[in-house]
Scaffold this motif. Sequence first.
Motif, PDB file in Angstrom:
ATOM      1  N   ASN A   9       0.828  -1.202   0.000  1.00 53.12           N
ATOM      2  CA  ASN A   9       0.000   0.000   0.000  1.00 53.12           C
ATOM      3  C   ASN A   9       0.864   1.254   0.000  1.00 53.12           C
ATOM      4  OD1 ASN A   9      -2.694   1.235   0.243  1.00 53.12           O
ATOM      5  ND2 ASN A   9      -1.962   1.913   2.240  1.00 53.12           N
ATOM      6  N   SER A  10       1.894   1.257   0.840  1.00 54.06           N
ATOM      7  CA  SER A  10       2.811   2.402   0.891  1.00 54.06           C
ATOM      8  C   SER A  10       3.578   2.544  -0.418  1.00 54.06           C
ATOM      9  CB  SER A  10       3.801   2.240   2.049  1.00 54.06           C
ATOM     10  OG  SER A  10       3.133   2.186   3.278  1.00 54.06           O
ATOM     11  N   TYR A  11       3.985   1.405  -0.975  1.00 53.73           N
ATOM     12  CA  TYR A  11       4.750   1.419  -2.220  1.00 53.73           C
ATOM     13  C   TYR A  11       3.923   1.995  -3.361  1.00 53.73           C
ATOM     14  CZ  TYR A  11       7.412  -0.236  -6.246  1.00 53.73           C
ATOM     15  OH  TYR A  11       8.110  -0.302  -7.431  1.00 53.73           O
ATOM     16  N   ILE A  12       2.657   1.548  -3.480  1.00 57.27           N
ATOM     17  CA  ILE A  12       1.793   2.033  -4.559  1.00 57.27           C
ATOM     18  C   ILE A  12       1.552   3.536  -4.423  1.00 57.27           C
ATOM     19  CG2 ILE A  12      -0.560   1.948  -5.481  1.00 57.27           C
ATOM     20  CD1 ILE A  12      -0.559  -1.051  -5.017  1.00 57.27           C
ATOM     21  N   HIS A  13       1.327   4.006  -3.195  1.00 53.96           N
ATOM     22  CA  HIS A  13       1.102   5.437  -2.979  1.00 53.96           C
ATOM     23  C   HIS A  13       2.328   6.248  -3.390  1.00 53.96           C
ATOM     24  CE1 HIS A  13      -2.846   5.885  -1.255  1.00 53.96           C
ATOM     25  NE2 HIS A  13      -2.648   4.853  -0.443  1.00 53.96           N
ATOM     26  N   ALA A  14       3.526   5.689  -3.194  1.00 50.18           N
ATOM     27  CA  ALA A  14       4.749   6.415  -3.489  1.00 50.18           C
ATOM     28  C   ALA A  14       5.160   6.310  -4.961  1.00 50.18           C
ATOM     29  CB  ALA A  14       5.885   5.890  -2.609  1.00 50.18           C
ATOM     30  N   CYS A  15       4.532   5.405  -5.692  1.00 47.46           N
ATOM     31  CA  CYS A  15       4.898   5.179  -7.091  1.00 47.46           C
ATOM     32  C   CYS A  15       4.496   6.359  -7.969  1.00 47.46           C
ATOM     33  CB  CYS A  15       4.198   3.930  -7.637  1.00 47.46           C
ATOM     34  SG  CYS A  15       4.965   2.374  -7.183  1.00 47.46           S
ATOM     35  N   PRO A  16       5.268   6.621  -9.032  1.00 48.10           N
ATOM     36  CA  PRO A  16       4.772   7.562 -10.047  1.00 48.10           C
ATOM     37  C   PRO A  16       3.501   6.995 -10.676  1.00 48.10           C
ATOM     38  CG  PRO A  16       6.751   6.403 -10.800  1.00 48.10           C
ATOM     39  CD  PRO A  16       6.589   6.073  -9.350  1.00 48.10           C
ATOM     40  N   ASP A  17       2.699   7.872 -11.247  1.00 46.62           N
ATOM     41  CA  ASP A  17       1.387   7.465 -11.747  1.00 46.62           C
ATOM     42  C   ASP A  17       1.472   6.329 -12.759  1.00 46.62           C
ATOM     43  OD1 ASP A  17       0.062   9.248 -10.160  1.00 46.62           O
ATOM     44  OD2 ASP A  17      -0.141  10.788 -11.695  1.00 46.62           O
ATOM     45  N   PHE A  18       2.464   6.388 -13.664  1.00 46.75           N
ATOM     46  CA  PHE A  18       2.536   5.367 -14.703  1.00 46.75           C
ATOM     47  C   PHE A  18       2.769   3.985 -14.105  1.00 46.75           C
ATOM     48  CE2 PHE A  18       7.053   6.086 -14.111  1.00 46.75           C
ATOM     49  CZ  PHE A  18       7.634   4.855 -14.377  1.00 46.75           C
ATOM     50  N   LEU A  19       3.542   3.907 -13.028  1.00 48.63           N
ATOM     51  CA  LEU A  19       3.834   2.615 -12.426  1.00 48.63           C
ATOM     52  C   LEU A  19       2.654   2.125 -11.588  1.00 48.63           C
ATOM     53  CD1 LEU A  19       5.996   0.452 -12.318  1.00 48.63           C
ATOM     54  CD2 LEU A  19       6.940   1.564 -10.293  1.00 48.63           C
ATOM     55  N   LYS A  20       1.992   3.040 -10.906  1.00 47.56           N
ATOM     56  CA  LYS A  20       0.790   2.676 -10.139  1.00 47.56           C
ATOM     57  C   LYS A  20      -0.260   2.081 -11.064  1.00 47.56           C
ATOM     58  CE  LYS A  20      -2.927   4.604  -7.313  1.00 47.56           C
ATOM     59  NZ  LYS A  20      -3.499   5.828  -6.686  1.00 47.56           N
ATOM     60  N   ARG A  21      -0.483   2.720 -12.213  1.00 47.83           N
ATOM     61  CA  ARG A  21      -1.456   2.202 -13.171  1.00 47.83           C
ATOM     62  C   ARG A  21      -1.048   0.814 -13.675  1.00 47.83           C
ATOM     63  NH1 ARG A  21      -1.198   7.576 -15.318  1.00 47.83           N
ATOM     64  NH2 ARG A  21       0.092   6.781 -17.015  1.00 47.83           N
ATOM     65  N   SER A  22       0.241   0.637 -13.891  1.00 44.29           N
ATOM     66  CA  SER A  22       0.726  -0.654 -14.385  1.00 44.29           C
ATOM     67  C   SER A  22       0.500  -1.766 -13.368  1.00 44.29           C
ATOM     68  CB  SER A  22       2.225  -0.553 -14.730  1.00 44.29           C
ATOM     69  OG  SER A  22       2.449   0.390 -15.750  1.00 44.29           O
ATOM     70  N   ILE A  23       0.661  -1.446 -12.084  1.00 46.42           N
ATOM     71  CA  ILE A  23       0.442  -2.442 -11.032  1.00 46.42           C
ATOM     72  C   ILE A  23      -1.034  -2.825 -10.955  1.00 46.42           C
ATOM     73  CG2 ILE A  23       0.519  -2.860  -8.546  1.00 46.42           C
ATOM     74  CD1 ILE A  23       3.012  -1.032  -8.452  1.00 46.42           C
ATOM     75  N   LEU A  24      -1.915  -1.836 -10.884  1.00 41.27           N
ATOM     76  CA  LEU A  24      -3.343  -2.114 -10.774  1.00 41.27           C
ATOM     77  C   LEU A  24      -3.884  -2.787 -12.028  1.00 41.27           C
ATOM     78  CD1 LEU A  24      -4.645   1.101  -8.957  1.00 41.27           C
ATOM     79  CD2 LEU A  24      -3.901  -1.081  -7.990  1.00 41.27           C
ATOM     80  N   TYR A  25      -3.227  -2.576 -13.151  1.00 41.53           N
ATOM     81  CA  TYR A  25      -3.630  -3.191 -14.417  1.00 41.53           C
ATOM     82  C   TYR A  25      -3.530  -4.717 -14.354  1.00 41.53           C
ATOM     83  CZ  TYR A  25      -4.265  -3.008 -19.521  1.00 41.53           C
ATOM     84  OH  TYR A  25      -4.761  -3.121 -20.799  1.00 41.53           O
ATOM     85  N   LEU A  26      -2.661  -5.211 -13.496  1.00 42.44           N
ATOM     86  CA  LEU A  26      -2.474  -6.656 -13.372  1.00 42.44           C
ATOM     87  C   LEU A  26      -3.735  -7.355 -12.864  1.00 42.44           C
ATOM     88  CD1 LEU A  26       1.077  -6.608 -11.733  1.00 42.44           C
ATOM     89  CD2 LEU A  26       0.544  -7.227 -14.096  1.00 42.44           C
ATOM     90  N   SER A  27      -4.639  -6.602 -12.241  1.00 41.86           N
ATOM     91  CA  SER A  27      -5.869  -7.202 -11.705  1.00 41.86           C
ATOM     92  C   SER A  27      -6.780  -7.719 -12.808  1.00 41.86           C
ATOM     93  CB  SER A  27      -6.618  -6.184 -10.850  1.00 41.86           C
ATOM     94  OG  SER A  27      -7.028  -5.078 -11.641  1.00 41.86           O
ATOM     95  N   ILE A  28      -6.510  -7.362 -14.044  1.00 37.98           N
ATOM     96  CA  ILE A  28      -7.296  -7.841 -15.181  1.00 37.98           C
ATOM     97  C   ILE A  28      -7.157  -9.351 -15.340  1.00 37.98           C
ATOM     98  CG2 ILE A  28      -7.343  -7.842 -17.724  1.00 37.98           C
ATOM     99  CD1 ILE A  28      -6.786  -4.810 -17.554  1.00 37.98           C
ATOM    100  N   PHE A  29      -6.003  -9.890 -14.989  1.00 44.26           N
ATOM    101  CA  PHE A  29      -5.721 -11.296 -15.247  1.00 44.26           C
ATOM    102  C   PHE A  29      -6.057 -12.164 -14.040  1.00 44.26           C
ATOM    103  CE2 PHE A  29      -2.943  -8.716 -17.872  1.00 44.26           C
ATOM    104  CZ  PHE A  29      -3.185  -9.253 -19.124  1.00 44.26           C
ATOM    105  N   PRO A  30      -6.666 -13.330 -14.283  1.00 44.95           N
ATOM    106  CA  PRO A  30      -7.042 -14.216 -13.174  1.00 44.95           C
ATOM    107  C   PRO A  30      -5.820 -14.717 -12.404  1.00 44.95           C
ATOM    108  CG  PRO A  30      -8.100 -14.894 -15.234  1.00 44.95           C
ATOM    109  CD  PRO A  30      -7.061 -13.878 -15.585  1.00 44.95           C
ATOM    110  N   GLN A  31      -6.069 -15.157 -11.182  1.00 43.50           N
ATOM    111  CA  GLN A  31      -5.012 -15.723 -10.357  1.00 43.50           C
ATOM    112  C   GLN A  31      -4.393 -16.918 -11.068  1.00 43.50           C
ATOM    113  OE1 GLN A  31      -6.343 -17.070  -6.512  1.00 43.50           O
ATOM    114  NE2 GLN A  31      -4.380 -16.617  -5.557  1.00 43.50           N
TER     115      GLN A  31
END
Length: 205
Positions: A9-31
Amino acid sequence: VEGIFSWLNSYIHACPDFLKRSILYLSIFPQYQIIRRRRLVMRWIAESYCKNAGDSSEEGSGEFSFSRLVSTDIVQQPQHLVTDVLGSRRMVSCQVNDLLNGYIISRAMEENLVLQLKGTCSPTIQRTGRHLVIDSSWDRDRIVIANIDFSRLRSLTVFGKWESFFISARMKVLRVLDLENTVGVTDKDLEQMAKLLVRLRYLSL
């Protein structure tokens, strides 16, 4: 586990926007889904997540984002490795860290980024999101699709059986159509996609 989630949570908040979006984008794919590196980077580019930075191309920017996810162990190497022409070991596919996957999905849903259709959904509830994921378990209810607000939809990813009513003229800003894990797409469906999805930048079959 709580400590790991707190760190993420702390890491995502500290990330630049492009990297934060890239991380949350991973939720598209199933476990446990194995994701091709090229597939992920090209999707990011189509979504305009990767901007030119100095001498770096869009693809170079996407590769940099991917490397950051690897270095923090957010994505991990599946069981196999390949050797490229330079003889170095290169991660050509990845999986989301199993421990972090649920957290990433919950964050993406909280921010109304990803809409997932699974199992049986109420046909009368209005739904919206930037990324629509149709799971193989979803019962393919046409009424549910009719009640989705597509005005902000940027990507559609389908797992399992394809139905022609998945595509709509209301998908005016759709950039990504990912059918890599889809079965039953016909030539007629492709003709319809070409006619209706005028903003499409990435199609994977």
